[in-house]
Scaffold this active site. Structure first.
Site, PDB file in Angstrom:
ATOM      1  N   PRO A   2     -70.622  52.804  -9.848  1.00 19.11           N
ATOM      2  CA  PRO A   2     -70.693  51.930 -11.019  1.00 19.11           C
ATOM      3  C   PRO A   2     -70.927  50.476 -10.616  1.00 19.11           C
ATOM      4  O   PRO A   2     -70.333  49.981  -9.664  1.00 19.11           O
ATOM      5  CB  PRO A   2     -69.314  52.111 -11.668  1.00 19.11           C
ATOM      6  CG  PRO A   2     -68.852  53.460 -11.219  1.00 19.11           C
ATOM      7  CD  PRO A   2     -69.398  53.609  -9.834  1.00 19.11           C
ATOM      8  N   GLU A   3     -71.825  49.819 -11.341  1.00 16.86           N
ATOM      9  CA  GLU A   3     -72.115  48.416 -11.093  1.00 16.86           C
ATOM     10  C   GLU A   3     -71.451  47.571 -12.178  1.00 16.86           C
ATOM     11  O   GLU A   3     -70.674  48.089 -12.990  1.00 16.86           O
ATOM     12  CB  GLU A   3     -73.633  48.215 -11.045  1.00 16.86           C
ATOM     13  CG  GLU A   3     -74.303  49.045  -9.945  1.00 16.86           C
ATOM     14  CD  GLU A   3     -75.817  48.866  -9.876  1.00 16.86           C
ATOM     15  OE1 GLU A   3     -76.330  47.846 -10.390  1.00 16.86           O
ATOM     16  OE2 GLU A   3     -76.500  49.751  -9.310  1.00 16.86           O
ATOM     17  N   HIS A 100     -58.424  66.523 -10.481  1.00 22.10           N
ATOM     18  CA  HIS A 100     -58.611  65.222  -9.827  1.00 22.10           C
ATOM     19  C   HIS A 100     -58.035  64.065 -10.637  1.00 22.10           C
ATOM     20  O   HIS A 100     -58.464  62.924 -10.465  1.00 22.10           O
ATOM     21  CB  HIS A 100     -60.097  65.002  -9.546  1.00 22.10           C
ATOM     22  CG  HIS A 100     -60.703  66.060  -8.677  1.00 22.10           C
ATOM     23  ND1 HIS A 100     -60.334  66.247  -7.362  1.00 22.10           N
ATOM     24  CD2 HIS A 100     -61.635  67.016  -8.961  1.00 22.10           C
ATOM     25  CE1 HIS A 100     -61.034  67.255  -6.846  1.00 22.10           C
ATOM     26  NE2 HIS A 100     -61.818  67.738  -7.785  1.00 22.10           N
ATOM     27  N   ARG A 119     -64.280  62.475  -5.815  1.00 22.63           N
ATOM     28  CA  ARG A 119     -64.683  62.175  -4.439  1.00 22.63           C
ATOM     29  C   ARG A 119     -63.685  61.263  -3.724  1.00 22.63           C
ATOM     30  O   ARG A 119     -63.803  61.035  -2.525  1.00 22.63           O
ATOM     31  CB  ARG A 119     -66.080  61.552  -4.445  1.00 22.63           C
ATOM     32  CG  ARG A 119     -67.128  62.488  -5.037  1.00 22.63           C
ATOM     33  CD  ARG A 119     -68.500  61.860  -5.077  1.00 22.63           C
ATOM     34  NE  ARG A 119     -69.059  61.708  -3.731  1.00 22.63           N
ATOM     35  CZ  ARG A 119     -70.247  61.168  -3.478  1.00 22.63           C
ATOM     36  NH1 ARG A 119     -71.002  60.731  -4.479  1.00 22.63           N
ATOM     37  NH2 ARG A 119     -70.684  61.060  -2.247  1.00 22.63           N
TER      38      ARG A 119
END
Length: 283
Positions: A2-3, A100, A119
């Protein structure tokens, strides 16, 4: 990863449920993500009131009434989603726990904030609020591209004599905080500047033209809820939609959208990242 627009979108989505609210219970389901969680993190967060949420670069910062600030980084696949929001903006029932779901905040107002990260490249830390901006992750950052400290004079000075490609210069977080691969490609296209051009060889006029364009690209992306390419979701679980407006990113082999150009979008690798551009109109 994500930016800035994606992180800003998530932060804004969390504000109605977190800002001003008390963390009734914090649960931490593993000892670490990208790095170990701070000692007694769940205990230190439980009972704390979130005074304010803000974004710095790609980090979300939650200032607490305990004189600590929670730093959050979404990493490659991290999501922060809200359920049970009393304002009625999100799904009312809390979903079943997922594999998760690493950190969960049950708020006193009935909302639940879940940090899910398959991840595990995300991160959280607790900083002293008084010195938070001098933390090693934040002190090295340049100005915010949507803030007053990012202006033409700053970018011209930062580029002066720089022998690296302009694409690499714009990704340098010490020059501009929060810009990532997608939005640099899009901004360079809108300014008709090749990502291969050396930053120090671009005229000051063209460098200055990047400032409003970078702001506009980011504002457009935020308005669209960010870009969802793989894992990104907004705080309400919805996808972002800016990917449908990409002019160059991910469009290798497709026609350039600039009127009268007739060129084709190419992809090259720069510093291990893909750059998309039109070789005909970007110079």
């Amino acid at each position: 990863m994500p930016e800035l627009p994606e992180v800003e979108t998530v932060m804004r989505g969390l504000q109605p449920s977190m800002e001003g609210a008390v963390i009734k219970e914090a649960r931490v389901n593993r000892p670490d993500l990208r790095w170990p969680f701070p000692e007694r993190m769940a205990e230190r967060l439980t009972g704390a009131r979130v005074v304010a949420l803000r974004r710095r670069s790609k980090y979300i910062l939650a200032e607490l009434d305990t004189a600590e600030t929670l730093l959050i980084h979404l990493g490659m696949s991290g999501r922060m989603t809200v359920s049970g929001d009393p304002l009625g903006q999100f799904v009312h029932e809390h979903p079943q726990a997922q594999k998760h779901d690493h950190v969960i905040f049950d708020m006193a107002n009935g909302a639940r904030i879940t940090f899910n990260d398959p991840r595990r490249f995300g991160a959280m830390d607790l900083l002293e609020t008084a010195t938070a901006d001098s933390h090693k992750l934040l002190a090295v950052l340049g100005p915010e591209p949507l803030g007053n400290d990012f202006h033409e004079e700053h970018l011209i000075a930062a580029f002066r004599g720089k022998n690296t490609p302009v694409k690499s210069a714009l990704l340098d977080q010490g020059i501009i905080a929060g810009l990532g691969n997608i939005y640099v490609c899009e901004a360079l296209y809108r300014c008709a500047i090749s990502p291969k051009r050396k930053a120090g060889q671009i005229s000051e006029t063209r460098v200055a033209s990047l400032v409003p364009v970078i702001r506009k690209v980011l504002e457009d992306a935020i308005a669209a809820g960010g870009s969802s390419l793989k894992d990104f979701r907004q705080a309400n679980g919805e996808l972002g939609y800016f990917q449908h407006s990409f002019d160059v990113y991910g469009r290798e082999g497709e026609a350039c959208r600039r009127d009268g150009c007739g060129g084709t979008i190419s992809r090259i690798t720069q510093s291990g990242r893909s750059s998309f551009y039109c070789g005909k109109c970007q110079r």
